[in-house]
Design an enzyme around this catalytic site. Sequence first.
Site, PDB file in Angstrom:
ATOM      1  N   THR A   1       0.917  -1.214  -0.130  1.00 27.53           N
ATOM      2  CA  THR A   1      -0.015   0.099   0.024  1.00 27.53           C
ATOM      3  C   THR A   1       0.677   1.018  -0.072  1.00 27.53           C
ATOM      4  O   THR A   1       0.939   2.059   0.964  1.00 27.53           O
ATOM      5  CB  THR A   1      -0.865   0.125   1.190  1.00 27.53           C
ATOM      6  OG1 THR A   1      -0.128  -0.066   2.400  1.00 27.53           O
ATOM      7  CG2 THR A   1      -1.849  -1.100   1.176  1.00 27.53           C
TER       8      THR A   1
ATOM      9  N   SER B   1       7.533   8.937   9.169  1.00 23.95           N
ATOM     10  CA  SER B   1       6.419   8.756   8.332  1.00 23.95           C
ATOM     11  C   SER B   1       6.433   8.728   7.039  1.00 23.95           C
ATOM     12  O   SER B   1       7.495   9.090   6.396  1.00 23.95           O
ATOM     13  CB  SER B   1       5.095   9.687   8.702  1.00 23.95           C
ATOM     14  OG  SER B   1       5.371  10.904   7.845  1.00 23.95           O
ATOM     15  N   LYS B   2       5.578   7.988   6.134  1.00 22.76           N
ATOM     16  CA  LYS B   2       5.671   7.872   4.900  1.00 22.76           C
ATOM     17  C   LYS B   2       5.724   9.212   4.302  1.00 22.76           C
ATOM     18  O   LYS B   2       6.410   9.277   2.955  1.00 22.76           O
ATOM     19  CB  LYS B   2       4.406   7.115   4.196  1.00 22.76           C
ATOM     20  CG  LYS B   2       4.460   5.750   4.498  1.00 22.76           C
ATOM     21  CD  LYS B   2       3.384   4.893   3.901  1.00 22.76           C
ATOM     22  CE  LYS B   2       3.578   3.357   3.882  1.00 22.76           C
ATOM     23  NZ  LYS B   2       2.522   2.492   3.213  1.00 22.76           N
ATOM     24  N   ARG B   3       5.422  10.154   4.726  1.00 20.21           N
ATOM     25  CA  ARG B   3       5.397  11.597   4.016  1.00 20.21           C
ATOM     26  C   ARG B   3       6.991  12.163   4.074  1.00 20.21           C
ATOM     27  O   ARG B   3       7.394  12.936   3.320  1.00 20.21           O
ATOM     28  CB  ARG B   3       4.768  12.710   4.660  1.00 20.21           C
ATOM     29  CG  ARG B   3       3.031  12.295   4.508  1.00 20.21           C
ATOM     30  CD  ARG B   3       2.060  13.211   5.152  1.00 20.21           C
ATOM     31  NE  ARG B   3       2.426  13.433   6.654  1.00 20.21           N
ATOM     32  CZ  ARG B   3       1.743  12.354   7.207  1.00 20.21           C
ATOM     33  NH1 ARG B   3       0.858  11.655   6.836  1.00 20.21           N
ATOM     34  NH2 ARG B   3       1.694  12.632   8.778  1.00 20.21           N
TER      35      ARG B   3
ATOM     36  N   HIS C   1      11.584   6.649   2.393  1.00 16.28           N
ATOM     37  CA  HIS C   1      11.350   5.756   1.181  1.00 16.28           C
ATOM     38  C   HIS C   1      12.434   4.896   0.733  1.00 16.28           C
ATOM     39  O   HIS C   1      13.592   5.291   0.290  1.00 16.28           O
ATOM     40  CB  HIS C   1      10.837   6.671   0.015  1.00 16.28           C
ATOM     41  CG  HIS C   1       9.671   7.296   0.229  1.00 16.28           C
ATOM     42  ND1 HIS C   1       8.454   7.018   0.267  1.00 16.28           N
ATOM     43  CD2 HIS C   1       9.408   8.748   0.493  1.00 16.28           C
ATOM     44  CE1 HIS C   1       7.543   7.756   0.460  1.00 16.28           C
ATOM     45  NE2 HIS C   1       7.861   8.579   0.563  1.00 16.28           N
TER      46      HIS C   1
END
Length: 484
Positions: free
Chosen positions: A14, A256-258, A263
């Site tokens: 996801t 966080s993914k932000r 990444h």
Amino acid sequence: MTSPVRVRFCPSPTGSPHVGLVRTALFNWAFARHHGGQIVFRMEDTDRERSTQESYDAILELWRWLGLDWDEGIEVGGPHGPYRQSERGAVYRDVLARLRASSYTYDCFCTTEEVDARRKASGSKMQGYDGFCRDLTDEQRAAFEAEGRSPVVRFRMPDGSITWHDLVRGDITFETENVPDYALSRANGDPLYTLVNPVDDALMQITHVLRGEDLLSSTPRQLALFEALVELGIAEQVPAYGHLPYVMGQGNKKLSKRDPEAHALAYREQGFLPEGLLNYLALLGWSIAGDRDVFSMAEMVEAFDIADVNPNPARFDLKKAEAINASQMRLLPLDEVTHRVLPFLKEAGVVGDPVSDADAQLLELAMPLVAERINKLTEAATMLDFLFVDEAAFERHEELDEAGRDVVKAAHDALVAVGAWSTAAIDEALRAALIDGLGLKPRLAFGPVRIAVTGRKVSPPLFESMELLGRERSIARLRDAMSG
């Protein structure tokens, strides 16, 4: 360990894979390999709206790049497949039916709005379900069904407390009065993560669950469900749990993914080595020794003990990650650095694809000049492009002032008179003209020459670079730089 260790990788496809996911996978991998155990790789893709093939492919690509191998599961197969939750619906329906036939669960007909209204009316601060449908009479159940309501299946949390020995944090106890009964399925019968994750662990005979601290609060629910699965003959044993520390970003916030540094695949694009990234991530909660930060994955496997994992949050430090990567670069033999640099040189257009014989020969001569100077694989293209670029396309990325152009002129005049074009001859001529002749310090003497010849302030060793570039091209670039 009393039984063979079996752990799992179970990412959800996801979005872009997160470095925290990699750290968790790495600790599972090292733990299993240390104990001679097995790793099961499955995909938790029950979230149909958010799961994508792109994310699924990215996770597999990342695992392959990192070298995190597995023994059973996705693309490998094994006796407990299928290994995508989206393909295991019949398995979950069967287990849900067996649970529903037991006293461990009950049907719940309440709507979310009704639960919220009861909470407000009672003034309760307790979040979660209030147990309203725990003991419905036949008449109440019939009335709900007459309204056309479909029930969700809820797990009946036992009374008392649940204690387990966390492999990272020691003994932990939850009072079950603070753990509300929870749903195992939606009203349409689709199983929820709360069911499918423990069921997969049970049927795949997972012995140890090492996962993030953010999942700690759900562990009492999983342990209670596991006890039921053992009692019903669905599970052989309850796995041991260990909760790994948070990976923190800037400002004491969970990464966080932000956050761009989250990444994981971006590090490959930035020229990190897989060994460098894994080595750094291993340090987020664990260390091989108090005075040592750089090690191989084989050394990690040899030394890894889950009891040594620090439960306190670990901060992600990009500068430290880059330093560890640079150290890992220094451990590679020259031919391996060349092999790994080549795709980045092709992508940057420094060399062609396939590489011409002339470029291959030049690269073999040039790599010893840069292998010890680059900290990431991408840096080789910037370091070497001046050697390979067509003269018409060569550009200087720095400006030369009038004093710099004077230095370049003196260098040009000295080098025109050089006989045999060699590193030693270039060195001797430039030192005589610029240091002895003009009285300049080396930095002021060679800096303008470096910019004129390589186009940058930072380059491989200057004299060796000029020998590789050749007399004609070196002198032509100096002549061109003299005029600005």
